[in-house]
Write a protein that holds these residues in place. Structure first.
Motif, PDB file in Angstrom:
ATOM      1  N   PRO A  55      -0.219  -0.472  -6.426  1.00 19.52           N
ATOM      2  CA  PRO A  55      -0.527  -1.061  -4.948  1.00 19.52           C
ATOM      3  C   PRO A  55      -1.972  -1.267  -4.847  1.00 19.52           C
ATOM      4  O   PRO A  55      -2.888  -0.859  -5.846  1.00 19.52           O
ATOM      5  CB  PRO A  55       0.024   0.123  -4.259  1.00 19.52           C
ATOM      6  N   GLY A  56      -2.318  -1.672  -3.764  1.00 18.39           N
ATOM      7  CA  GLY A  56      -3.736  -2.113  -3.870  1.00 18.39           C
ATOM      8  C   GLY A  56      -4.664  -0.911  -3.366  1.00 18.39           C
ATOM      9  O   GLY A  56      -5.922  -0.788  -3.922  1.00 18.39           O
ATOM     10  N   ARG A  57      -3.925  -0.078  -2.633  1.00 18.19           N
ATOM     11  CA  ARG A  57      -4.531   1.143  -2.130  1.00 18.19           C
ATOM     12  C   ARG A  57      -3.441   2.490  -2.509  1.00 18.19           C
ATOM     13  O   ARG A  57      -2.257   2.038  -1.964  1.00 18.19           O
ATOM     14  CB  ARG A  57      -5.152   1.290  -0.881  1.00 18.19           C
ATOM     15  N   GLY A  58      -3.792   3.597  -2.535  1.00 22.66           N
ATOM     16  CA  GLY A  58      -2.948   4.906  -2.700  1.00 22.66           C
ATOM     17  C   GLY A  58      -2.470   4.823  -3.987  1.00 22.66           C
ATOM     18  O   GLY A  58      -2.655   4.222  -4.942  1.00 22.66           O
ATOM     19  N   ALA A  59      -1.586   5.776  -4.325  1.00 22.40           N
ATOM     20  CA  ALA A  59      -0.888   6.282  -5.443  1.00 22.40           C
ATOM     21  C   ALA A  59      -0.348   5.262  -6.201  1.00 22.40           C
ATOM     22  O   ALA A  59       0.429   4.529  -5.711  1.00 22.40           O
ATOM     23  CB  ALA A  59      -0.271   7.685  -5.415  1.00 22.40           C
ATOM     24  N   ALA A  60      -0.362   5.442  -7.539  1.00 28.25           N
ATOM     25  CA  ALA A  60       0.675   4.634  -8.413  1.00 28.25           C
ATOM     26  C   ALA A  60       2.212   4.901  -8.016  1.00 28.25           C
ATOM     27  O   ALA A  60       2.464   6.030  -7.672  1.00 28.25           O
ATOM     28  CB  ALA A  60       0.341   4.909 -10.018  1.00 28.25           C
ATOM     29  N   LEU A  61       3.024   3.942  -8.063  1.00 25.20           N
ATOM     30  CA  LEU A  61       4.490   4.028  -7.559  1.00 25.20           C
ATOM     31  C   LEU A  61       5.309   4.002  -8.953  1.00 25.20           C
ATOM     32  O   LEU A  61       5.464   2.734  -9.451  1.00 25.20           O
ATOM     33  CB  LEU A  61       4.593   3.048  -6.526  1.00 25.20           C
ATOM     34  N   VAL A  62       5.875   5.230  -9.451  1.00 29.42           N
ATOM     35  CA  VAL A  62       6.699   4.805 -10.481  1.00 29.42           C
ATOM     36  C   VAL A  62       8.100   5.329 -10.321  1.00 29.42           C
ATOM     37  O   VAL A  62       8.472   6.308  -9.601  1.00 29.42           O
ATOM     38  CB  VAL A  62       5.939   5.914 -11.618  1.00 29.42           C
ATOM     39  N   GLY A  63       8.957   4.499 -10.765  1.00 31.37           N
ATOM     40  CA  GLY A  63      10.286   4.459 -10.465  1.00 31.37           C
ATOM     41  C   GLY A  63      10.794   3.620  -9.014  1.00 31.37           C
ATOM     42  O   GLY A  63       9.799   3.603  -8.069  1.00 31.37           O
ATOM     43  N   LYS A  64      12.034   3.232  -9.190  1.00 37.83           N
ATOM     44  CA  LYS A  64      12.435   2.318  -8.101  1.00 37.83           C
ATOM     45  C   LYS A  64      12.608   2.903  -6.568  1.00 37.83           C
ATOM     46  O   LYS A  64      12.177   2.173  -5.609  1.00 37.83           O
ATOM     47  CB  LYS A  64      13.928   1.761  -8.563  1.00 37.83           C
ATOM     48  N   GLU A  65      12.687   3.973  -6.634  1.00 42.77           N
ATOM     49  CA  GLU A  65      12.774   4.934  -5.381  1.00 42.77           C
ATOM     50  C   GLU A  65      11.433   4.774  -4.607  1.00 42.77           C
ATOM     51  O   GLU A  65      11.165   4.452  -3.530  1.00 42.77           O
ATOM     52  CB  GLU A  65      13.276   6.198  -5.395  1.00 42.77           C
ATOM     53  N   ALA A  66      10.226   5.071  -5.344  1.00 42.35           N
ATOM     54  CA  ALA A  66       8.940   5.325  -4.957  1.00 42.35           C
ATOM     55  C   ALA A  66       8.725   3.736  -4.483  1.00 42.35           C
ATOM     56  O   ALA A  66       7.934   3.290  -3.398  1.00 42.35           O
ATOM     57  CB  ALA A  66       7.895   5.673  -6.180  1.00 42.35           C
ATOM     58  N   GLU A 103       0.935  -1.256  -0.045  1.00 40.71           N
ATOM     59  CA  GLU A 103       0.005  -0.225   0.022  1.00 40.71           C
ATOM     60  C   GLU A 103       0.985   1.200   0.005  1.00 40.71           C
ATOM     61  O   GLU A 103       2.267   1.055   0.296  1.00 40.71           O
ATOM     62  CB  GLU A 103      -0.937   0.095   1.455  1.00 40.71           C
ATOM     63  N   ASP A 104       0.409   2.361  -0.412  1.00 38.53           N
ATOM     64  CA  ASP A 104       0.968   3.712  -0.303  1.00 38.53           C
ATOM     65  C   ASP A 104       0.233   4.747   0.392  1.00 38.53           C
ATOM     66  O   ASP A 104      -0.783   5.008  -0.064  1.00 38.53           O
ATOM     67  CB  ASP A 104       1.316   4.070  -1.720  1.00 38.53           C
ATOM     68  N   HIS A 105       0.974   5.143   1.448  1.00 40.13           N
ATOM     69  CA  HIS A 105       0.094   6.112   2.397  1.00 40.13           C
ATOM     70  C   HIS A 105      -1.365   5.805   2.546  1.00 40.13           C
ATOM     71  O   HIS A 105      -2.140   6.512   2.679  1.00 40.13           O
ATOM     72  CB  HIS A 105       0.003   7.464   1.617  1.00 40.13           C
TER      73      HIS A 105
END
Length: 316
Positions: free
Chosen positions: A217-228, A185-187
């Motif tokens: 992720p399942g919830r939260g913003a899309a994670l683009v890039g290895k750092e995210a 998840e993200d935030h």
């Protein structure tokens, strides 16, 4: 009278975003509501997660139609929870894919989960009259399977227990993008009410080992890039550990569920209180962490009545 679940008061419509996370790969997100994924192949489309109702699924379909007119041929459900699967009827008659374990959980506890989530999340189940019944897969797999959308390869894998016993992840090798369901998840708070805390970290390690360039992720913003990606995996790991460790300490000394609740809050509130659905998830997360610490490996089935009994106990 006990106060209502936080989720029962969450009645505000969320803002939808639709982000491309790789070539012809899209993440449908909505401020902490359940996400869906879109994988566009040469001739057809695969959807990841159906949404809670056909009404909500139509919002996904509308976004798909803004970028392609190809037919929807496949629907992958990463696990059995009602808010993920009951909108399946909106997609027509695609091939519906789940892990063997996830299907067994629909059989074992699907109706109880539907009743429980319906009580907790009235907003997500607006239009529930159009749900024809429980969603069952047409195709299952044990460890992994591959689907070809024309030349585009999609790998669907069960890599370990985490959010549930039957979680699947979906990897698209040509863009090195993964759809993780609620394992990452993200935030947003992780819902752990049917989770496996002791296994979750190793499952995150297996996701990290893929070294992907983006995650939906399942919830939260899309994670683009290895750092995210790395940040979200680390924060998910921290959330899971920060929930299970205090609860386990209370269980080890013979403390009760309310003491576990207070201990988890003391650790988690400073770090995660502003996360989406944090208050929604917390009582269920503490209950499951307390159970697992006392040796209950298979999560107990949540029912509408069990929800109320647990909440009353926590309210004192």
């Amino acid at each position: 009278m006990a106060k209502a679940f936080a989720s029962q008061g969450d009645l505000t419509e969320k803002t939808i975003t639709f982000d491309e996370v790789g070539r012809d790969l899209w993440a449908f997100t909505a401020e902490g509501d359940p996400n869906s994924g879109v994988i566009i192949g040469d001739e057809s489309v695969m959807i990841v997660e159906a949404q809670a109702t056909p009404r909500l699924a139509q919002k996904v379909i509308d976004k798909v139609r803004s970028v392609t007119d190809k037919p929807i041929s496949h629907l992958v459900l990463t696990h059995y929870h009602a808010v993920r699967v009951l909108g399946a009827a909106a997609y027509g008659a695609p091939q519906i894919i789940m892990s063997d374990v996830a299907r067994s959980m629909v059989v074992e506890r699907g109706q109880e989960d539907w009743d429980s989530e319906f009580q907790r999340f009235p907003r997500l189940f607006e239009g529930h009259e159009s749900i024809p019944g429980l969603t069952y897969p047409t195709t299952t797999f044990s460890d992994s399977m591959t689907v070809y959308l024309g030349k585009r390869r999609v790998d669907i894998k069960h890599i370990g227990r985490a959010h549930t016993a039957g979680d699947a992840v979906i990897h698209v090798p040509d863009e090195n993008v993964m759809f993780t369901g609620d394992i990452v998840e993200d935030h947003s708070a992780c819902y752990c009410g049917d989770g496996h805390f002791a296994d979750w970290g190793a499952t995150l390690d297996r996701i990290a080992a893929h070294d992907v360039d983006a995650i939906a992720p399942g919830r939260g913003a899309a994670l683009v890039g290895k750092e995210a990606v790395a940040r979200a995996i680390a924060s998910t790991r921290d959330f899971v550990q920060s929930t299970c460790v205090p609860a386990a300490r209370v269980a080890a000394r013979g403390g009760d569920l309310k003491e576990a609740w207070e201990a988890v809050r003391a650790t988690c509130d400073p770090k995660f209180k502003d996360y989406a659905i944090y208050e929604h998830c917390l009582p269920f997360n503490v209950s499951r962490a307390y159970d697992e610490a006392r040796g209950i490996d298979t999560p107990r089935i949540w029912t509408a009545q069990r929800d109320l009994d647990m909440w009353a106990a926590l309210q004192g």
